[in-house]
Each structure stands twice: as C-alpha cells, then as structure tokens.
Design a protein around this motif. Structure first.
Motif, PDB file in Angstrom:
ATOM      1  N   LYS A   3     -70.976 156.883 110.373  1.00  0.00           N
ATOM      2  CA  LYS A   3     -72.204 156.110 110.310  1.00  0.00           C
ATOM      3  C   LYS A   3     -72.548 155.765 108.864  1.00  0.00           C
ATOM      4  N   LEU A   4     -73.195 154.625 108.721  1.00  0.00           N
ATOM      5  CA  LEU A   4     -73.638 154.224 107.393  1.00  0.00           C
ATOM      6  C   LEU A   4     -74.846 155.058 106.981  1.00  0.00           C
ATOM      7  N   THR A   5     -74.915 155.411 105.716  1.00  0.00           N
ATOM      8  CA  THR A   5     -76.079 156.125 105.204  1.00  0.00           C
ATOM      9  C   THR A   5     -77.232 155.129 105.058  1.00  0.00           C
ATOM     10  N   LYS A   6     -78.419 155.664 104.817  1.00  0.00           N
ATOM     11  CA  LYS A   6     -79.594 154.809 104.641  1.00  0.00           C
ATOM     12  C   LYS A   6     -79.375 153.831 103.491  1.00  0.00           C
ATOM     13  N   ASN A   7     -78.841 154.320 102.372  1.00  0.00           N
ATOM     14  CA  ASN A   7     -78.624 153.453 101.213  1.00  0.00           C
ATOM     15  C   ASN A   7     -77.530 152.423 101.476  1.00  0.00           C
ATOM     16  N   GLN A   8     -76.485 152.822 102.232  1.00  0.00           N
ATOM     17  CA  GLN A   8     -75.421 151.869 102.564  1.00  0.00           C
ATOM     18  C   GLN A   8     -75.959 150.739 103.443  1.00  0.00           C
ATOM     19  N   LYS A   9     -76.878 151.087 104.346  1.00  0.00           N
ATOM     20  CA  LYS A   9     -77.494 150.062 105.193  1.00  0.00           C
ATOM     21  C   LYS A   9     -78.335 149.104 104.357  1.00  0.00           C
ATOM     22  N   LEU A  10     -79.100 149.674 103.391  1.00  0.00           N
ATOM     23  CA  LEU A  10     -79.925 148.833 102.520  1.00  0.00           C
ATOM     24  C   LEU A  10     -79.053 147.881 101.702  1.00  0.00           C
ATOM     25  N   ALA A  11     -77.920 148.404 101.207  1.00  0.00           N
ATOM     26  CA  ALA A  11     -77.008 147.581 100.405  1.00  0.00           C
ATOM     27  C   ALA A  11     -76.407 146.469 101.257  1.00  0.00           C
ATOM     28  N   ALA A  12     -75.997 146.831 102.488  1.00  0.00           N
ATOM     29  CA  ALA A  12     -75.381 145.846 103.380  1.00  0.00           C
ATOM     30  C   ALA A  12     -76.351 144.714 103.725  1.00  0.00           C
ATOM     31  N   GLU A  13     -77.632 145.061 103.841  1.00  0.00           N
ATOM     32  CA  GLU A  13     -78.640 144.054 104.168  1.00  0.00           C
ATOM     33  C   GLU A  13     -78.859 143.057 103.032  1.00  0.00           C
ATOM     34  N   LYS A  14     -78.551 143.473 101.816  1.00  0.00           N
ATOM     35  CA  LYS A  14     -78.775 142.618 100.653  1.00  0.00           C
ATOM     36  C   LYS A  14     -77.634 141.628 100.413  1.00  0.00           C
ATOM     37  N   ILE A  15     -76.446 141.929 100.979  1.00  0.00           N
ATOM     38  CA  ILE A  15     -75.301 141.045 100.801  1.00  0.00           C
ATOM     39  C   ILE A  15     -75.149 140.143 102.019  1.00  0.00           C
ATOM     40  N   GLU A  16     -75.188 138.857 101.794  1.00  0.00           N
ATOM     41  CA  GLU A  16     -75.066 137.881 102.881  1.00  0.00           C
ATOM     42  C   GLU A  16     -73.592 137.678 103.215  1.00  0.00           C
ATOM     43  N   ALA A  17     -73.214 137.950 104.449  1.00  0.00           N
ATOM     44  CA  ALA A  17     -71.819 137.849 104.878  1.00  0.00           C
ATOM     45  C   ALA A  17     -71.238 136.470 104.596  1.00  0.00           C
ATOM     46  N   ASP A  32     -78.867 145.878  92.459  1.00  0.00           N
ATOM     47  CA  ASP A  32     -79.736 146.095  93.618  1.00  0.00           C
ATOM     48  C   ASP A  32     -79.062 146.909  94.730  1.00  0.00           C
ATOM     49  N   ILE A  33     -77.721 146.859  94.802  1.00  0.00           N
ATOM     50  CA  ILE A  33     -77.022 147.546  95.896  1.00  0.00           C
ATOM     51  C   ILE A  33     -76.406 148.871  95.452  1.00  0.00           C
ATOM     52  N   THR A  34     -76.702 149.302  94.232  1.00  0.00           N
ATOM     53  CA  THR A  34     -76.163 150.558  93.725  1.00  0.00           C
ATOM     54  C   THR A  34     -77.241 151.635  93.752  1.00  0.00           C
ATOM     55  N   PHE A  35     -76.953 152.718  94.454  1.00  0.00           N
ATOM     56  CA  PHE A  35     -77.948 153.784  94.626  1.00  0.00           C
ATOM     57  C   PHE A  35     -77.448 155.148  94.129  1.00  0.00           C
ATOM     58  N   THR A  36     -76.402 155.154  93.328  1.00  0.00           N
ATOM     59  CA  THR A  36     -75.869 156.419  92.827  1.00  0.00           C
ATOM     60  C   THR A  36     -76.887 157.098  91.911  1.00  0.00           C
ATOM     61  N   LYS A  37     -76.858 158.419  91.890  1.00  0.00           N
ATOM     62  CA  LYS A  37     -77.771 159.180  91.044  1.00  0.00           C
ATOM     63  C   LYS A  37     -77.271 159.261  89.600  1.00  0.00           C
ATOM     64  N   GLY A 176     -68.901 147.778  81.832  1.00  0.00           N
ATOM     65  CA  GLY A 176     -70.260 148.221  81.530  1.00  0.00           C
ATOM     66  C   GLY A 176     -70.720 149.321  82.456  1.00  0.00           C
ATOM     67  N   LYS A 177     -72.024 149.539  82.464  1.00  0.00           N
ATOM     68  CA  LYS A 177     -72.658 150.542  83.315  1.00  0.00           C
ATOM     69  C   LYS A 177     -73.774 149.872  84.115  1.00  0.00           C
ATOM     70  N   ILE A 178     -74.101 150.464  85.241  1.00  0.00           N
ATOM     71  CA  ILE A 178     -75.115 149.860  86.108  1.00  0.00           C
ATOM     72  C   ILE A 178     -76.495 149.889  85.456  1.00  0.00           C
ATOM     73  N   SER A 179     -76.663 150.727  84.430  1.00  0.00           N
ATOM     74  CA  SER A 179     -77.936 150.769  83.702  1.00  0.00           C
ATOM     75  C   SER A 179     -78.113 149.555  82.794  1.00  0.00           C
ATOM     76  N   PHE A 180     -77.044 148.782  82.575  1.00  0.00           N
ATOM     77  CA  PHE A 180     -77.160 147.553  81.787  1.00  0.00           C
ATOM     78  C   PHE A 180     -78.099 146.585  82.504  1.00  0.00           C
ATOM     79  N   SER A 181     -78.723 145.720  81.744  1.00  0.00           N
ATOM     80  CA  SER A 181     -79.540 144.679  82.369  1.00  0.00           C
ATOM     81  C   SER A 181     -78.617 143.658  83.029  1.00  0.00           C
ATOM     82  N   ALA A 182     -79.172 142.864  83.926  1.00  0.00           N
ATOM     83  CA  ALA A 182     -78.379 141.831  84.591  1.00  0.00           C
ATOM     84  C   ALA A 182     -77.795 140.855  83.571  1.00  0.00           C
ATOM     85  N   ASP A 183     -78.566 140.536  82.532  1.00  0.00           N
ATOM     86  CA  ASP A 183     -78.081 139.618  81.498  1.00  0.00           C
ATOM     87  C   ASP A 183     -76.913 140.221  80.721  1.00  0.00           C
ATOM     88  N   GLN A 184     -76.983 141.527  80.450  1.00  0.00           N
ATOM     89  CA  GLN A 184     -75.882 142.188  79.738  1.00  0.00           C
ATOM     90  C   GLN A 184     -74.620 142.214  80.589  1.00  0.00           C
TER      91      GLN A 184
END
Length: 232
Positions: A3-17, A32-37, A176-184
């Motif tokens: 089963k997909l985790t809650k975060n995996q479901k949220l990520a899947a909803e954000k990506i348009e097939a 927006d789709i990255t939920f790692t700690k 890069g790293k996910i902490s980078f801004s979108a522009d970076q």
C-alpha cells in the motif's frame, strides 16, 4: 502490491499522469513531492540520442554548478611534497602520496574525489582495479589530473562535478539538495543540460536530448520538456 503511504499518496496526487512539465514547474514540484526527514539529493537523468558503444558518440565532461551540490565533498590529493601546502590551503581533506597509495592498496577509499598530478600517475595506475569501479580514478578529462592541484580542489569544493553517459545512453547526476530553492534547482539543472548540449558529438544524428527527468531521493521522477530549459 504494498500500500502507498500517506506521503506517497500526497505526492502521487500532485503529479498529473502523462504530463510533461516545464523546467520551472518541475523545479518546484520536485520539492512539493519530497517528504523525507533528511535533506534529500536532487537528481537529474537525461537520455541522449547517442550510441555510447561508439567512441565518437561518447559524452563525458565536467560542469561547475552555479549553486554547488550541497554536499560535503571529501577530497584526497596525491601530490609531490612541494604541492602539499597549496592543496591543504585550498581545502583538501587528505594530502600526501605514498602513505595514501598504501592505504588504497589495503582497500581504503573513503573519499569522493581524488586529484593528482601528471608526474604521479605512474604510481596511481596500479590502483585502477580498486579506484576504477568506484569512479575515483583521476582523469585529465575531468580535471582531476593537473599541475594546479589547488585550483582543482577549489573547483570541486565549489560544486564542480564530472559525468559520463552510461551504456544505455543516459547521463545521471546529483545536482543539489531538496533544501535548495526552486530557482537554485532550475539554475543548476539548466547549467547541466546546457553543458550536455555543448558536448553533442558531431556523429550523433536525430534528436539529441530525448528526455529529462528530475527526482529526489525516494521521489517519483518528473518528466521535463527539453524545450523549456531556456525559458525565463
């Protein structure tokens, strides 16, 4: 099927097939789709229209990312004694020669990049079977065999990376790293892709940049429209 985790479901909803995103959109969406700690790595995969089995279609190069990689890069400099001080001042983590050659022969490879001088390659050649499979073998084409080891250290520490197309025609790199801004993220991706374009082999025919995907550690890949790379 798990089963997909809650975060995996949220990520899947954000990506348009089936949607192909602009680089600007993808640079924000991957955040927006990255939920790692932890601060996940930001990866790019570019499929090229080349045949890597042919020497005249091999794509290999280096690029200095505008915002660096976000990683702490451990650098070993194997050099003559007169260059040791400059290498240390430039920020090398390990500097020396014979003692490190012996350590590597014993299996030590706890570094990310090895930089050396042309006159030293004779000693390092025997380490190829250890360093080669780990991608650590110094190479003039990647700037890791040079007389100016201090300059090479500074470039690596500031975000210079080397890359090579694999046997499937794909170039993979961490930009890069996910902490980078979108522009970076977009700036680093754009610089990487533009460098690939400059390296297009004259023997390559047809579409050169076939596909681009952005992803982070454990996230889904986001397909990017190559035509949007240069958009403001």
């Amino acid at each position: 099927m798990s089963k997909l985790t809650k975060n995996q479901k949220l990520a899947a909803e954000k990506i348009e097939a089936g949607k192909v995103y602009s680089l600007k959109e993808a640079s924000q969406l991957v955040k927006d789709i990255t939920f790692t700690k932890f601060d996940a790595s930001l990866d790019i995969d570019v499929r090229l229209g080349v045949d890597p089995r042919k020497a005249n279609q091999m794509v290999r190069g280096v690029v200095s990312l505008p915002h660096g990689t976000g990683k702490q890069v451990r650098v070993l400099v194997l050099c003559t004694s007169d260059a040791e001080a400059a290498a240390k001042d430039a920020g090398a983590d390990y500097v020396g020669l014979d003692e490190y050659v012996e350590k590597i022969k014993g299996g030590w490879t706890d570094v990310d990049v090895i930089i050396t001088m042309p006159s030293i390659m004779g000693k390092i050649g025997a380490l190829g079977r250890i360093l080669g499979p780990r991608g650590l073998m110094p190479n003039p084409k990647s700037g890791t065999v040079t007389m100016d080891v201090a300059k090479a250290v500074k470039e690596v520490k500031q975000g210079k990376i080397d890359f090579k197309v694999d046997k499937s025609g794909i170039v993979h790199a961490s930009i890069g790293k996910i902490s980078f801004s979108a522009d970076q993220i977009r700036d680093n991706a754009r610089e990487f892709i533009s460098t690939l374009v400059k390296l297009k082999p004259t023997a390559a025919k047809g579409t050169y940049i076939k596909s681009i995907y952005l992803s982070s550690t454990m996230s889904a890949g986001i397909k990017v429209d190559p035509k949007t790379v240069d958009e403001i």
